[in-house]
Design an enzyme around this catalytic site. Structure first.
Site, PDB file in Angstrom:
ATOM      1  N   ILE A 287       9.118  -4.508  -4.190  1.00  0.00           N
ATOM      2  CA  ILE A 287       8.481  -4.070  -2.941  1.00  0.00           C
ATOM      3  C   ILE A 287       7.531  -2.917  -3.255  1.00  0.00           C
ATOM      4  O   ILE A 287       7.980  -1.824  -3.596  1.00  0.00           O
ATOM      5  CB  ILE A 287       9.541  -3.619  -1.919  1.00  0.00           C
ATOM      6  CG1 ILE A 287      10.475  -4.782  -1.587  1.00  0.00           C
ATOM      7  CG2 ILE A 287       8.873  -3.092  -0.644  1.00  0.00           C
ATOM      8  CD1 ILE A 287      11.703  -4.393  -0.805  1.00  0.00           C
ATOM      9  N   GLU A 289       6.234  -0.383  -2.000  1.00  0.00           N
ATOM     10  CA  GLU A 289       6.183   0.491  -0.827  1.00  0.00           C
ATOM     11  C   GLU A 289       5.226   1.651  -1.027  1.00  0.00           C
ATOM     12  O   GLU A 289       4.727   2.240  -0.071  1.00  0.00           O
ATOM     13  CB  GLU A 289       7.597   1.001  -0.476  1.00  0.00           C
ATOM     14  CG  GLU A 289       8.172   2.058  -1.417  1.00  0.00           C
ATOM     15  CD  GLU A 289       8.707   1.476  -2.712  1.00  0.00           C
ATOM     16  OE1 GLU A 289       8.942   2.238  -3.659  1.00  0.00           O
ATOM     17  OE2 GLU A 289       8.880   0.242  -2.761  1.00  0.00           O
ATOM     18  N   ASP A 331     -33.919   4.922   9.278  1.00  0.00           N
ATOM     19  CA  ASP A 331     -35.045   5.571   9.932  1.00  0.00           C
ATOM     20  C   ASP A 331     -35.941   6.149   8.838  1.00  0.00           C
ATOM     21  O   ASP A 331     -35.500   6.400   7.722  1.00  0.00           O
ATOM     22  CB  ASP A 331     -34.519   6.684  10.851  1.00  0.00           C
ATOM     23  CG  ASP A 331     -35.605   7.237  11.755  1.00  0.00           C
ATOM     24  OD1 ASP A 331     -36.655   6.583  11.893  1.00  0.00           O
ATOM     25  OD2 ASP A 331     -35.399   8.321  12.318  1.00  0.00           O
ATOM     26  N   ASN A 720       9.742   2.061 -13.234  1.00  0.00           N
ATOM     27  CA  ASN A 720       8.902   2.168 -12.039  1.00  0.00           C
ATOM     28  C   ASN A 720       8.552   3.619 -11.728  1.00  0.00           C
ATOM     29  O   ASN A 720       7.462   3.903 -11.212  1.00  0.00           O
ATOM     30  CB  ASN A 720       9.606   1.545 -10.833  1.00  0.00           C
ATOM     31  CG  ASN A 720       9.695   0.032 -10.941  1.00  0.00           C
ATOM     32  OD1 ASN A 720       8.952  -0.581 -11.696  1.00  0.00           O
ATOM     33  ND2 ASN A 720      10.623  -0.563 -10.213  1.00  0.00           N
TER      34      ASN A 720
END
Length: 885
Positions: A287, A289, A331, A720
């Site tokens: 996951i 997250e 412009d 991780n």
């Protein structure tokens, strides 16, 4: 002064208002303003307070995935697995700290963004007009307002001219309200009928005004509306929603795989507890997250980089859209040019018959009396003023500023002339009439001076001023005037005409028209030189597949001359005038928009048509604007770009991005930065997902074939944490590729493009294969524990090495023309240090159930890790080979 909202300012005479507020028509001194600011606070509405660290911590530890981890740790502790429980608890704490730091960083970045985009106000301080932050206004400040300004506080009007104000946010009235400073109203007059008051957040749509601040901050009427006190949009962008959606998909897939792993493990009669912990760890790892938060930080850092280059992003989704832009509608004045108008030629009397204009310097030296009426008209029919805080600076329109400096060449001081001949009446400039008129008493007569576009003004003139006096204007006169003005325009000069009329009385009503039966006095030609750097930016944008379109109110020939010089116009492109545009229906305009390089003499309403036509043709449009009437077009554009110097408050509020320097080059830089942010987020996605897929495939394969688990739960959690988080953030600030502006624009919805998905799957499978091979090598040479240690090392080191691979999907890892990424090197060093602690400190090594490796085993683990880099490089080489053939 805490009851200012309840004070009946509308029922007081102006002198009484001054007395009550302790001020005067001359405003406040800096010292008095500072004391009032200290006493009463800043002119700001109360916002929802930012999250505290304790609130962030509570959100971190109550996240469902974190609760599962805490439960797993508690379960391990109950079963006596104290080491496992301690490691998981430690990782949860570290993860929470990292999450809080990330959220705090994003919060600080967004707060800095709000501060940078704060409004300013024109206030009278030390008896001089100054531009100050609107948040520093105090009760008693004298404030100047003109069309396009957002009212910064509650204000009692002291002067007004043709003033109309949009108060829909307070009263619900869709039509602008007319205002009148001299009115004194009954105390019971309802808010919507208080025509001598202005209220915070309303918008000046017409005219100008002077007023005194009666209430600020929470004491204003807006401050009293309870529903507006705590409003604060949660940070949300299309990209964040997309990443959350992908996260939900991966979560569902990951949980299914984890359940399968647990069930298969149970069927193979594996130990329940380790299998349960592995399944939970995989669920956490699959996951992403942290991906939405990381993407937000990457975008916020991109916003900060853009701000340093004068591109202020007001809405984060604009960062995403910038990378997709295919057309820039710009412009001319100030964006493509320097916005430093200088009057260089004048024409009056016999100049039109002679067919040539006179240089201003020559006219001032040799014929000052001949050009007197033009100079008076230029100085008096003028809303600009010299900026006391900036030498050579102008407060107001640059064109009018050029007229002030031109008058000085004739020895006329603009402010002294205004004091001698004060303004008694005016018809303000608007984009429909394209002219402005003021009335003054000169030598006993009321004289109306008008300035504006010559072709719009000439039909209103019946006479012409010559050296012999005023005479009726003939058709030859008109032809000569238009011919000379056209010639000046072809030389890229902006031409302004001037006329006058002696009237009997001052008009009774603000709406009364004095622009008729006028005497044409002459014309001035001024130039705003092109920015030299713009030509390079236009060329870069063209290579990047981005077309530049000039949209201007100037003459066709003037616009074409500038467009050619800057490379905007190429042979075969179309130049469309306002008249030609009016004659087109929407289908014809859509067909022409794709080949038009210049739209000239267009009104603000035309800009909206052009934007819609381009969008219907499938273009992603960035549009610049500065006026009130530009706001619909700015909102309609995919990226609305307002001018920071010359733009109105309304235009800035309607925009997605503000150019602090009003330069086109800044837009080009912002697009490059937008592409960089988009590509870096793709790098982060690829980097994180490859690791997640490798982890889950490694354990899924081992479970399916009933092998011993190559990794433990703590191994997955540590990889991780230690080898993914920091490198992912470092990839988010990777320098832009040297070829980033040579690619075609990013297509909407291609964040997860097919090539990225393919790379993630292929690389994820290969890393899983190398991790599994490392396990079997270690198990064969040193047992199960050695195999797990080698698998852990291979997974972690391949993740660290792959972070360098992810910098480019085409160039070799050793070739990066823009240089090294020092943050990535630092992240690698920190990750390596953390891994060294786990592998070489006996206590930590035992806690993670690792064992020392032999030299051969280290070499094998290193080889397997490097192979993942080789595989990615081979993939790039094959891609380059296919492109070359």
């Amino acid at each position: 002064m805490d009851n200012h909202r309840q004070m009946p300012w509308h029922s007081m005479q102006i002198e009484e208002v001054y007395r009550t507020l302790g001020t005067s028509a001359e405003g406040l001194s800096d010292a008095e303003a500072a004391e009032r600011l200290r006493k009463n606070g800043r002119n700001e509405l109360r916002r929802k307070p930012p999250k505290t660290i304790s609130q962030m911590l509570r959100e971190q530890v109550t996240d469902p995935m974190v609760l599962i981890l805490i439960g797993a740790a508690a379960f391990s502790a109950v079963l006596g697995e104290w080491t496992e429980a301690a490691v998981i608890f430690t990782i949860v704490i570290i993860n929470a700290v990292i999450g809080i730091v990330q959220e705090k960083k994003a919060q600080s970045s967004l707060e800095a963004l709000r501060n940078m985009s704060a409004l300013t106000a024109r206030a009278l301080r030390q008896k001089e007009e100054s531009i100050i932050p609107a948040a520093e206004l105090v009760e008693g400040d004298v404030v100047y307002l003109s069309d396009g300004d957002m009212v910064p506080a509650d204000i009692r009007l002291t002067e007004s001219a043709n003033l109309k104000v949009q108060e829909a946010s307070l009263t619900g009235e869709s039509l602008p309200s007319e205002k009148e400073a001299d009115a004194v109203l009954p105390g019971e007059t309802v808010l919507g009928d208080r025509r001598n008051m202005l209220y915070r957040s309303s918008i000046v749509t017409y005219g100008r005004a002077v007023g005194v601040v009666a209430a600020t901050g929470m004491q204003t009427e807006v401050g009293g509306i309870a529903g507006m006190l705590e409003s604060e949009d949660e940070l949300d962008t299309p990209l964040k929603r997309k990443l959350n959606a992908v996260g939900r998909t991966l979560t569902a897939a990951g949980l299914i795989v984890c359940v399968l792993i647990f069930v298969l493990g149970a069927l193979y009669e594996r130990p329940i507890i380790p299998q349960f912990l592995v399944a939970i760890s995989l669920a956490i790892s699959i996951i992403p997250e942290g991906l939405p938060a990381t993407a937000t930080i990457v975008m916020a850092l991109g916003v900060q980089r853009m701000a340093k280059q004068n591109a202020l992003i007001r809405k984060l989704p604009a960062v995403e859209t910038l990378g997709e832009a295919t057309v820039i509608c710009s412009d001319k004045t100030g964006t493509l040019t320097l916005n430093k108008m200088t009057v260089i030629h004048a024409a009056a009397n016999g100049d039109f018959e002679a067919g040539r204009a006179i240089p201003v310097g020559e006219a001032a030296r040799q014929h000052p009396d001949v050009y007197r009426e033009i100079v008076y008209a230029a100085a008096l029919c003028n809303d600009a003023s010299l900026d006391p805080d900036e030498s050579g600076g102008i407060i107001g329109d640059p064109t009018e500023g050029a007229l002030i400096y031109m008058a000085q060449e004739f020895g006329i001081d603009h402010e002294s002339l205004e004091d001698t001949y004060p303004r008694l009446f005016e018809q303000p400039f608007d984009s429909e009439r394209k002219r402005m008129t003021t009335v003054h008493r000169i030598d006993g007569s009321y004289v109306a001076y008008t300035k504006g576009a010559v072709d719009e003004m000439l039909p209103l003139c019946s006479h012409i001023l010559t050296a012999q006096g005023v005479r009726p204007m003939t058709e030859d006169d008109r032809a000569n005037i238009l011919a000379l003005c056209r010639k000046m325009s072809e030389d890229a000069l902006r031409v302004l005409g001037f006329a006058l009329r002696t009237i009997r009385d001052i008009p009774d009503k603000d709406g009364e028209n004095v622009e008729a039966d006028m005497t044409f006095a002459g014309a001035l030609g001024m130039i705003d030189p092109p920015r030299q750097e713009v030509a390079d930016s236009v060329r870069i944008c063209r290579k990047a597949g981005i077309r530049t379109v000039m949209i201007t109110g100037d003459h066709k020939v003037t616009a074409l001359a500038i467009a050619k010089e800057l490379g905007i116009y190429k042979e075969g492109d179309m130049v469309i005038s306002g008249e030609e545009l009016d004659a087109m229906d929407d289908e014809a305009l859509m067909a022409s928009a794709g080949s038009a390089a210049v739209f000239a003499r267009v009104s603000p309403a035309d800009k909206l048509r052009i934007i819609k036509a381009l969008k219907r043709a499938g273009e992603i449009v960035a549009m610049t604007g500065d006026g009130v009437n530009d706001s619909p077009a700015l909102k309609a554009a995919d990226i609305g770009v307002a001018m920071g110097k010359t733009g109105t408050d309304v235009a800035r509020e309607a925009s997605d991005m503000i150019l602090l320097d009003d330069s086109f080059t800044t837009i080009a830089f912002a697009i490059k930065e937008g592409r960089r942010v988009y590509r870096n987020i793709q790098k982060v996605i690829q980097f994180l997902l490859v690791g997640n897929i490798a982890e889950i495939l490694t354990l899924f394969a081992a479970t399916v074939f009933n092998f011993d688990a190559p990794l433990l739960a703590v191994h997955i959690l540590w990889v991780n944490l230690a080898t993914a988080t920091l490198p992912a953030l470092a990839l988010g600030v990777d320098p832009a590729s040297r070829n980033i502006m040579k690619h075609q624009p990013v297509k909407s919805g291609t964040l997860f493009e097919k090539d990225l998905v393919r790379r993630v799957i292929v690389q994820g499978i290969f890393v899983a294969a190398m991790t599994t091979a490392a396990y079997w090598t270690g198990a064969a040479t040193g047992g199960h524990a050695a195999g797990q240690t080698m698998a852990f090392c291979t997974l972690a080191f391949s993740q660290m090495l792959r972070s360098f691979n992810e910098r480019s999907n085409t160039e070799p890892v050793w070739v990066r023309a823009e240089g090294a990424n020092p943050w990535l090197l630092a992240a690698f060093a920190v990750s390596a240090a953390l891994m060294a602690c786990i592998l070489f400190l006996p206590a930590l090594r035992e806690a993670f159930r690792l064992v020392p490796l032999s030299g051969i085993q280290w070499a094998a683990a290193a080889g397997f890790s490097v192979m993942t880099v080789v595989q990615a490089e081979l993939e790039k080489w094959i891609k380059r080979l296919k492109r070359s053939t």
